[in-house]
Design an enzyme around this catalytic site. Sequence first.
Site, mmCIF file in Angstrom:
data_model
loop_
_atom_site.group_PDB
_atom_site.id
_atom_site.type_symbol
_atom_site.label_atom_id
_atom_site.label_comp_id
_atom_site.label_asym_id
_atom_site.label_seq_id
_atom_site.Cartn_x
_atom_site.Cartn_y
_atom_site.Cartn_z
ATOM 1 N N LYS A 115 0.835 -1.211 0.000
ATOM 2 C CA LYS A 115 0.000 0.000 0.000
ATOM 3 C C LYS A 115 0.866 1.256 0.000
ATOM 4 O O LYS A 115 0.547 2.242 -0.658
ATOM 5 C CB LYS A 115 -0.932 0.001 1.218
ATOM 6 C CG LYS A 115 -2.080 -0.993 1.090
ATOM 7 C CD LYS A 115 -3.005 -0.918 2.282
ATOM 8 C CE LYS A 115 -4.158 -1.900 2.157
ATOM 9 N NZ LYS A 115 -4.927 -2.033 3.399
ATOM 10 N N LYS A 194 -6.053 -8.278 -7.472
ATOM 11 C CA LYS A 194 -7.114 -8.720 -6.576
ATOM 12 C C LYS A 194 -8.346 -7.825 -6.758
ATOM 13 O O LYS A 194 -8.205 -6.617 -6.961
ATOM 14 C CB LYS A 194 -6.589 -8.608 -5.138
ATOM 15 C CG LYS A 194 -7.528 -9.124 -4.080
ATOM 16 C CD LYS A 194 -6.867 -9.017 -2.717
ATOM 17 C CE LYS A 194 -7.897 -9.229 -1.620
ATOM 18 N NZ LYS A 194 -7.336 -9.182 -0.289
ATOM 19 N N LYS A 197 -12.520 -2.529 -4.775
ATOM 20 C CA LYS A 197 -13.335 -1.373 -5.152
ATOM 21 C C LYS A 197 -12.453 -0.245 -5.699
ATOM 22 O O LYS A 197 -12.781 0.397 -6.690
ATOM 23 C CB LYS A 197 -14.096 -0.899 -3.901
ATOM 24 C CG LYS A 197 -15.114 0.172 -4.169
ATOM 25 C CD LYS A 197 -16.421 -0.401 -4.656
ATOM 26 C CE LYS A 197 -17.406 0.714 -4.944
ATOM 27 N NZ LYS A 197 -18.601 0.243 -5.617
#
Length: 338
Positions: A115, A194, A197
Amino acid sequence: MSEAKPRVFSGIQPSGEPHIGNYLGAIKNWVPLQDKYECFFCIVDLHAITQAFEPAELPGNVFDVAIVLMAAGLDPQKCTIFLQSDVPEHCELAWVFTTVTPLGELERMTQFKDKASRQDSLLAGLLNYPVLQAADILLYHASLVPVGEDQVQHIELTREIARKWNARYGEYFPEPEALVSRVRRVMGLDGQAKMSKSLGNTVGLLESPQETWEKIRVALTDPARVRRTDAGNPNVCNIFSLHRYFSSQAELAWADEGCRTAGIGCIDCKRRLTDNMIAELGPIRERALQLRRQPDQVYEVLAAGASRCREIAAQTMAEVRERMGLAGVVTPAQTKVE
Ligand code: SF4
């Protein structure tokens, strides 16, 4: 006297309408657990705010997750469903745990590195995410944590945090085990990453059959199968991977054979997948839409869940404060403003 059931804790982020990745990777697996264990399912809004989010949308996202959990079969009579920020002790215990968590351990977490690589400015919340996760779990003395493979490292860290705290302040927290989902990570419709959203590659659980079909119809397949007459390879096709979750063995064989021999077109294959998805997800969507029309019922479930959790959390924190010498010098009555 019957023995207490082991406790299970798991969380789901309210970062938009839940999608089939959430359903296959988490929610569907949680449903049978509620008959076997004492389960706590938490909508983790405090985790959701470690990524970009819109404050005005957060309450709606929380509500959508709650209705999907209930519609998918989580029964408030059998398990506890609650919102993380309704129980402030999650944050308090997380802070306590930061004092026994080595910085190096947090920096080596794969999810943090992943991230962080996508963010320009790095915030401490992202680094401390697994510490809050440890607090979520240990606040309730959960011994089992259903997770996807990508979360196993965080559960190992939770065990280490429990060990370190126990070593310093006395044996109190259990070392929880990961209950790893057999569903490997569900790839997005772009077949690249993956399902997520934020990557815009999802099929939402509340989408209509037509919306589902429109997304599946244009989803990536075997890139080498350019023409209808080309034979394809189902092993490199994400549509085939989704068939594994929603279709019968006979239909899998049909898709496999038809793909390899060019006996079927990708549209036939996708149509069959969509029909099977709608057959399984349609009733969940119907129940969720019904719950959307009864918001009071949903908020009552969350309120009852929070009330039960606050009771347990207060006991845990009283013990933690006592052992750490954080007993306080002012009683609540003395803090009242005259
Ligand atoms: S026929 Fe099905 S499995 Fe084969 S490439 Fe097309 S969508 Fe994928």
